[in-house]
Design a protein around this motif. Structure first.
Motif, PDB file in Angstrom:
ATOM      1  N   LEU A 130       0.845  -1.184   0.000  1.00  0.00           N
ATOM      2  CA  LEU A 130       0.000   0.000   0.000  1.00  0.00           C
ATOM      3  C   LEU A 130       0.886   1.241   0.000  1.00  0.00           C
ATOM      4  N   GLU A 131       0.487   2.233  -0.767  1.00  0.00           N
ATOM      5  CA  GLU A 131       1.192   3.510  -0.740  1.00  0.00           C
ATOM      6  C   GLU A 131       0.523   4.401   0.300  1.00  0.00           C
ATOM      7  N   VAL A 132       1.302   4.856   1.260  1.00  0.00           N
ATOM      8  CA  VAL A 132       0.742   5.624   2.372  1.00  0.00           C
ATOM      9  C   VAL A 132       1.535   6.904   2.581  1.00  0.00           C
ATOM     10  N   SER A 133       0.911   7.821   3.316  1.00  0.00           N
ATOM     11  CA  SER A 133       1.558   9.061   3.727  1.00  0.00           C
ATOM     12  C   SER A 133       1.645   9.056   5.240  1.00  0.00           C
ATOM     13  N   CYS A 134       2.824   9.419   5.769  1.00  0.00           N
ATOM     14  CA  CYS A 134       2.996   9.419   7.222  1.00  0.00           C
ATOM     15  C   CYS A 134       4.256  10.186   7.594  1.00  0.00           C
ATOM     16  N   LEU A 135       4.399  10.440   8.873  1.00  0.00           N
ATOM     17  CA  LEU A 135       5.642  10.994   9.401  1.00  0.00           C
ATOM     18  C   LEU A 135       6.660   9.867   9.545  1.00  0.00           C
ATOM     19  N   PRO A 136       7.943  10.167   9.451  1.00  0.00           N
ATOM     20  CA  PRO A 136       8.964   9.111   9.558  1.00  0.00           C
ATOM     21  C   PRO A 136       8.830   8.250  10.812  1.00  0.00           C
ATOM     22  N   ALA A 137       8.459   8.855  11.918  1.00  0.00           N
ATOM     23  CA  ALA A 137       8.362   8.096  13.171  1.00  0.00           C
ATOM     24  C   ALA A 137       7.223   7.085  13.150  1.00  0.00           C
ATOM     25  N   ASP A 138       6.228   7.287  12.270  1.00  0.00           N
ATOM     26  CA  ASP A 138       5.077   6.388  12.210  1.00  0.00           C
ATOM     27  C   ASP A 138       5.209   5.314  11.139  1.00  0.00           C
ATOM     28  N   LEU A 139       6.273   5.327  10.370  1.00  0.00           N
ATOM     29  CA  LEU A 139       6.419   4.377   9.267  1.00  0.00           C
ATOM     30  C   LEU A 139       6.661   2.957   9.797  1.00  0.00           C
ATOM     31  N   PRO A 140       5.757   2.019   9.484  1.00  0.00           N
ATOM     32  CA  PRO A 140       5.977   0.632   9.909  1.00  0.00           C
ATOM     33  C   PRO A 140       6.795  -0.130   8.874  1.00  0.00           C
ATOM     34  N   GLU A 141       7.409  -1.223   9.302  1.00  0.00           N
ATOM     35  CA  GLU A 141       8.157  -2.060   8.369  1.00  0.00           C
ATOM     36  C   GLU A 141       7.216  -2.787   7.424  1.00  0.00           C
ATOM     37  N   PHE A 142       6.010  -3.120   7.900  1.00  0.00           N
ATOM     38  CA  PHE A 142       4.984  -3.763   7.085  1.00  0.00           C
ATOM     39  C   PHE A 142       3.626  -3.522   7.730  1.00  0.00           C
ATOM     40  N   ILE A 143       2.558  -3.808   6.971  1.00  0.00           N
ATOM     41  CA  ILE A 143       1.191  -3.709   7.470  1.00  0.00           C
ATOM     42  C   ILE A 143       0.616  -5.120   7.518  1.00  0.00           C
TER      43      ILE A 143
END
Length: 218
Positions: A130-143
């Motif tokens: 999935l292409e998502v938008s987020c802050l770097p601190a919220d980026l997960p390795e996977f969903i």
């Protein structure tokens, strides 16, 4: 993940070719407040790092000349037929700026779902990231996507996935696409009996009692 890069002074096709011959891969780092920086990496170390999913979807720590910065892998150019990385692009990460990135999907619970366990459906993974938008601190390795509740011939859409905190799906105008679909397996039809051959158990064709008329004499 952490990796080491080295400053690259020369640029151009000839310089990049010489780097590749020596076992190095040219690259560039851009974005953030700094100017674009030319770098080079050990090709073998980069090749093995690229085989790891986390190297493509998580914030990386890049060390150059003793200084460490946070970056995100943005592009990889491979040789058309040789096992060789020709160039890599990294983007600097600003902790206060939202970024757009593709995050891989990890599916679980498929075998426990009624669609598979009871109805023997085949599960198609239509989307794998999935292409998502987020802050770097919220980026997960996977969903993680739980398929244990999947039912017969059901579909799972993006809106059915619970995204981690801080993530926003980027649809690019595609609305609410299908992520997973469960479909019944095709059942092969029985072959029809060959033409001219009576089916097993069918009554034999009735014999005609009529006799052929004798030929007329001249």
């Amino acid at each position: 993940m952490k990796f080491v890069a080295y400053e690259r002074a020369k640029q151009g096709t000839g310089a990049s070719r010489r780097l590749r011959i020596s076992g190095k891969t040219p690259g560039i780092v851009y974005g953030g407040e700094g100017q674009p920086q030319l770098i080079e990496l050990d090709h073998n170390a980069l090749w093995h790092a690229l085989k790891k999913e986390a190297f493509h979807s998580s914030i990386l720590e890049m060390e150059v000349a003793g200084a460490t910065s946070k970056v995100l892998l943005r592009d990889v150019q491979y040789h058309p037929f040789r096992p060789m990385v020709q160039h890599v692009d990294f983007q600097r990460v600003d902790a206060r700026t939202r970024m757009t990135v593709k995050v891989p999907l990890h599916f679980k619970g498929e075998e426990e779902s009624t669609a598979v366990k009871l109805d023997h459906n085949l599960v198609n993974h239509v989307m794998t990231e999935l292409e998502v938008s987020c802050l770097p601190a919220d980026l997960p390795e996977f969903i993680e996507v739980d398929l244990s509740g999947l039912t017969k011939n059901a579909t799972l859409h993006v809106s059915d996935i619970k995204l981690p905190k801080g993530l926003k799906y980027i649809s690019h105008g595609k609305g609410n696409p299908v992520v997973v679909s469960a479909v019944s397996p095709l059942v092969a039809e029985e072959a029809a009996p060959a033409e001219g051959v009576a089916a097993e158990g069918a009554p034999a064709a009735a014999k005609t009692d009529a006799k052929a008329a004798p030929a007329k004499k001249k």
